[in-house]
Design an enzyme around this catalytic site. Structure first.
Site, mmCIF file in Angstrom:
data_model
loop_
_atom_site.group_PDB
_atom_site.id
_atom_site.type_symbol
_atom_site.label_atom_id
_atom_site.label_comp_id
_atom_site.label_asym_id
_atom_site.label_seq_id
_atom_site.Cartn_x
_atom_site.Cartn_y
_atom_site.Cartn_z
ATOM 1 N N PRO A 1 -1.407 -13.293 -4.695
ATOM 2 C CA PRO A 1 -2.277 -12.977 -3.559
ATOM 3 C C PRO A 1 -1.489 -12.777 -2.259
ATOM 4 C CG PRO A 1 -3.245 -14.740 -4.865
ATOM 5 C CD PRO A 1 -1.888 -14.482 -5.451
ATOM 6 N N HIS B 1 -13.447 22.934 -9.706
ATOM 7 C CA HIS B 1 -14.694 22.695 -10.456
ATOM 8 C C HIS B 1 -15.923 22.667 -9.545
ATOM 9 C CE1 HIS B 1 -12.034 21.496 -13.745
ATOM 10 N NE2 HIS B 1 -13.077 21.449 -14.542
ATOM 11 N N PHE C 1 3.133 -8.101 -17.658
ATOM 12 C CA PHE C 1 4.203 -8.421 -16.709
ATOM 13 C C PHE C 1 3.546 -8.896 -15.424
ATOM 14 C CE2 PHE C 1 6.508 -6.695 -13.010
ATOM 15 C CZ PHE C 1 7.818 -7.111 -13.225
ATOM 16 N N GLU D 1 3.326 -0.496 -9.366
ATOM 17 C CA GLU D 1 4.781 -0.424 -9.639
ATOM 18 C C GLU D 1 5.546 -0.183 -8.330
ATOM 19 O OE1 GLU D 1 6.249 1.004 -13.190
ATOM 20 O OE2 GLU D 1 4.398 0.657 -14.318
ATOM 21 N N SER E 1 3.913 -6.051 -2.009
ATOM 22 C CA SER E 1 5.129 -5.260 -1.730
ATOM 23 C C SER E 1 6.327 -6.180 -1.493
ATOM 24 C CB SER E 1 4.911 -4.392 -0.485
ATOM 25 O OG SER E 1 3.847 -3.506 -0.694
HETATM 26 C C1 LIG Z 1 -4.838 -1.642 -11.272
HETATM 27 C C2 LIG Z 1 -3.625 -2.418 -10.864
HETATM 28 C C3 LIG Z 1 -2.704 -2.815 -11.817
HETATM 29 C C4 LIG Z 1 -1.594 -3.578 -11.454
HETATM 30 N N1 LIG Z 1 -0.744 -4.042 -12.428
HETATM 31 C C5 LIG Z 1 0.197 -4.958 -12.096
HETATM 32 C C6 LIG Z 1 0.951 -5.632 -13.119
HETATM 33 O O1 LIG Z 1 0.786 -5.378 -14.318
HETATM 34 N N2 LIG Z 1 1.827 -6.603 -12.734
HETATM 35 C C7 LIG Z 1 2.039 -6.924 -11.421
HETATM 36 O O2 LIG Z 1 2.850 -7.798 -11.152
HETATM 37 N N3 LIG Z 1 1.366 -6.273 -10.430
HETATM 38 C C8 LIG Z 1 0.446 -5.313 -10.735
HETATM 39 N N4 LIG Z 1 -0.278 -4.691 -9.745
HETATM 40 C C9 LIG Z 1 0.005 -4.995 -8.350
HETATM 41 C C10 LIG Z 1 0.626 -3.832 -7.568
HETATM 42 O O3 LIG Z 1 1.939 -3.604 -7.991
HETATM 43 C C11 LIG Z 1 0.499 -4.153 -6.078
HETATM 44 O O4 LIG Z 1 -0.868 -4.034 -5.740
HETATM 45 C C12 LIG Z 1 1.361 -3.264 -5.196
HETATM 46 O O5 LIG Z 1 2.729 -3.523 -5.399
HETATM 47 C C13 LIG Z 1 1.032 -3.413 -3.716
HETATM 48 O O6 LIG Z 1 0.931 -4.752 -3.336
HETATM 49 P P1 LIG Z 1 -0.335 -5.233 -2.479
HETATM 50 O O7 LIG Z 1 -1.550 -4.777 -3.197
HETATM 51 O O8 LIG Z 1 -0.196 -6.666 -2.190
HETATM 52 O O9 LIG Z 1 -0.257 -4.394 -1.129
HETATM 53 P P2 LIG Z 1 0.560 -4.817 0.190
HETATM 54 O O10 LIG Z 1 1.947 -5.185 -0.175
HETATM 55 O O11 LIG Z 1 -0.232 -5.793 0.959
HETATM 56 O O12 LIG Z 1 0.597 -3.445 0.966
HETATM 57 C C14 LIG Z 1 -0.486 -2.943 1.746
HETATM 58 C C15 LIG Z 1 -0.018 -1.668 2.433
HETATM 59 O O13 LIG Z 1 1.066 -1.975 3.327
HETATM 60 C C16 LIG Z 1 2.176 -1.146 3.013
HETATM 61 N N5 LIG Z 1 3.419 -1.875 3.256
HETATM 62 C C17 LIG Z 1 3.743 -3.137 2.903
HETATM 63 N N6 LIG Z 1 4.987 -3.429 3.269
HETATM 64 C C18 LIG Z 1 5.482 -2.323 3.882
HETATM 65 C C19 LIG Z 1 6.729 -1.981 4.481
HETATM 66 N N7 LIG Z 1 7.756 -2.850 4.506
HETATM 67 N N8 LIG Z 1 6.868 -0.768 5.019
HETATM 68 C C20 LIG Z 1 5.849 0.133 4.973
HETATM 69 N N9 LIG Z 1 4.659 -0.113 4.403
HETATM 70 C C21 LIG Z 1 4.479 -1.328 3.873
HETATM 71 C C22 LIG Z 1 2.023 -0.829 1.538
HETATM 72 O O14 LIG Z 1 2.761 0.316 1.169
HETATM 73 C C23 LIG Z 1 0.515 -0.622 1.449
HETATM 74 O O15 LIG Z 1 0.177 0.662 1.860
HETATM 75 C C24 LIG Z 1 -1.381 -3.898 -10.082
HETATM 76 C C25 LIG Z 1 -2.301 -3.480 -9.130
HETATM 77 C C26 LIG Z 1 -3.424 -2.771 -9.491
HETATM 78 C C27 LIG Z 1 -4.427 -2.397 -8.438
#
Ligand SMILES: Cc1cc2nc3c(=O)[nH]c(=O)nc-3n(C[C@H](O)[C@H](O)[C@H](O)COP(=O)(O)OP(=O)(O)OC[C@H]3O[C@@H](n4cnc5c(N)ncnc54)[C@H](O)[C@@H]3O)c2cc1C
Length: 399
Positions: free
Chosen positions: A130, A353, A125, A378, A134
């Site tokens: 980039p 541990h 999915f 998620e 969120s």
């Molecule tokens: C191992 C792994 C597997 C994944 N698998 C999938 C997958 O299968 N499919 C897929 O589509 N995605 C996947 N993801 C992506 C994942 O869902 C996103 O990394 C996640 O939703 C956060 O997005 P971001 O990394 O861009 O962080 P950002 O959105 O940049 O957030 C950075 C920080 O800012 C905070 N933040 C952002 N907006 C707000 C707000 N409005 N209010 C308060 N805090 C905020 C966030 O909570 C976070 O702490 C995966 C990620 C990883 C690392």
């Protein structure tokens, strides 16, 4: 009364089968999988044989027909032993098959859902990009109609099962300006489709058995009959899949916490310090008690939410607004609490541990690295709190 009384004979049989499989077949290979950072092909093939890739999918579509409750039982048992296997299953079932089951046409179900449910075609999915994590509604991967096709251009990241999947649900913008309100469409893209390739695969802190990949679309022509749901309604498709995923993530956290509790309890009963097993020290007992309390609370929450989603059925057109809102709120609550309780429990189990918990290759060290991601993927826990708060403001607290 324990919640076990509500499980059917079939659900209990499934739980026992998965528990045995995890104990006898996953546990012996999981340390090596983690060390080598390899996708666990052999055990994934066995999961297929056991029907695990189709647990909640109705039998008419190739699944076991055991609903979300059965699915959560399977996830919980796998997670007692290893989180990577649960993540592989979750990306496939919750995020991959849900869009097809809930929003797919009959033809799409025959062509794509049945082989997925049978485990013949692994799913993924792809929502994240980039520039949009969120704020997933701001995605810019472009989808342009051209004759009988949609032409996809863009780059997606962090796709679980990304380098392994045979078919992936991809969210792309049919109208960037409209965003989630009519501007995003869900597509079913097959591996090998021209113009679609897997880019970089990530090295990660944990979940070493999972593939996390970049997907690149360069003039990728997707046939129009591979649009899932309506054009412009892809954001609803994605959020509906995530509601399923957040409950099964809770089941995974529940299993992870139990695995950690068992490790910590056994260790504490055997490790002698100050002429006593350390379990005799109240500071250690309180950690164990906190884990047990959270497990107890989470079990009720996960299976209640799973049963609720089962009762709603898989035709979104029949859902009431209040049921939809409850489903979304409850899955956000579960995802958030489950992941934080699991991180805390596994951290405490590691502390019990002592130095051994910090040594590479112990189950608790692996569990600690694996658990952290559940607070992020998620939808981060900050986003879950926003979902819960918005619901409170809109409806007040409603059971
Ligand atoms: C191992 C792994 C597997 C994944 N698998 C999938 C997958 O299968 N499919 C897929 O589509 N995605 C996947 N993801 C992506 C994942 O869902 C996103 O990394 C996640 O939703 C956060 O997005 P971001 O990394 O861009 O962080 P950002 O959105 O940049 O957030 C950075 C920080 O800012 C905070 N933040 C952002 N907006 C707000 C707000 N409005 N209010 C308060 N805090 C905020 C966030 O909570 C976070 O702490 C995966 C990620 C990883 C690392």
């Amino acid at each position: 009364m324990t919640i076990d009384l509500a499980f059917t004979e079939e659900e209990i049989a499934l739980r026992e089968t998965v528990a045995r499989f995890a104990r006898e077949e996953i546990a012996p290979v999981v340390a090596e999988m983690d060390e080598k950072e390899e996708f666990p092909r052999k055990t994934v093939a066995r999961m297929k044989e056991l029907g695990l890739f189709g647990v909640p999918i109705p039998e008419e579509y190739g699944g076991l027909g055991l609903g979300k409750v059965g699915y959560c039982l399977a996830a919980e048992e796998l997670a007692k032993v290893d989180a990577s296997h649960v993540a592989i299953l979750g990306a496939h079932i919750s995020l991959g098959t849900t869009p097809l089951l809930y929003f797919g046409t009959e033809e799409q179900k025959q062509r794509f859902l049945i082989p997925a449910a049978r485990g013949e075609r692994l799913m993924g999915f792809s929502l994240t990009e980039p520039g949009s994590g969120s704020d997933s509604g701001s995605l810019v991967t472009e989808a342009k109609p051209e004759g009988d096709f949609w032409i996809l251009n863009g780059t997606k990241i962090y796709v679980t099962n990304g380098a392994e999947a045979d078919q992936i649900v991809v969210m792309a913008a049919n109208d960037v300006k409209r965003g989630p309100q009519g501007g995003i469409t869900a597509f079913l893209v097959e591996r090998g489709q021209k113009g679609f390739r897997v880019g970089r695969t990530e090295k990660k802190m944990g979940l070493h058995g999972t593939s996390t990949a970049e997907l690149v679309f360069e003039n990728c022509a997707v046939p129009k009959d591979q649009v899932i749901g309506e054009v412009g309604k892809g954001f609803v498709v994605a959020m509906t899949a995530l509601d399923v995923g957040r409950v099964s993530l809770g089941a995974g956290s529940l299993g992870g916490m139990q695995g950690a509790l068992q490790e910590a309890l056994t260790y504490a009963q055997n490790r002698m310090q100050f002429d006593l097993p350390i379990v005799e020290h109240q500071a250690v007992q309180f950690k164990l008690a906190n884990m047990a309390m959270h497990i107890h609370a989470l079990r009720g929450m996960v299976y209640q939410a799973a049963a609720f989603q089962d009762r709603m059925g898989y035709d979104p057109r029949k859902w009431t607004r209040s049921d939809r809102m409850k489903k979304t709120r409850d899955s956000a609550i579960i995802k958030c609490l489950a992941s934080e309780w699991a991180s805390q429990a596994i951290n405490d189990a590691l502390q019990i541990h002592g130095g051994l918990g910090y040594i590479r290759g112990t189950p608790i060290e692996r569990a600690y690295r694996d658990a952290r991601i559940s607070e992020i993927f998620e939808g981060t826990n900050e986003i879950q709190r926003i979902v819960v708060a918005r619901d409170l403001i809109a409806r007040g607290w409603v059971e």
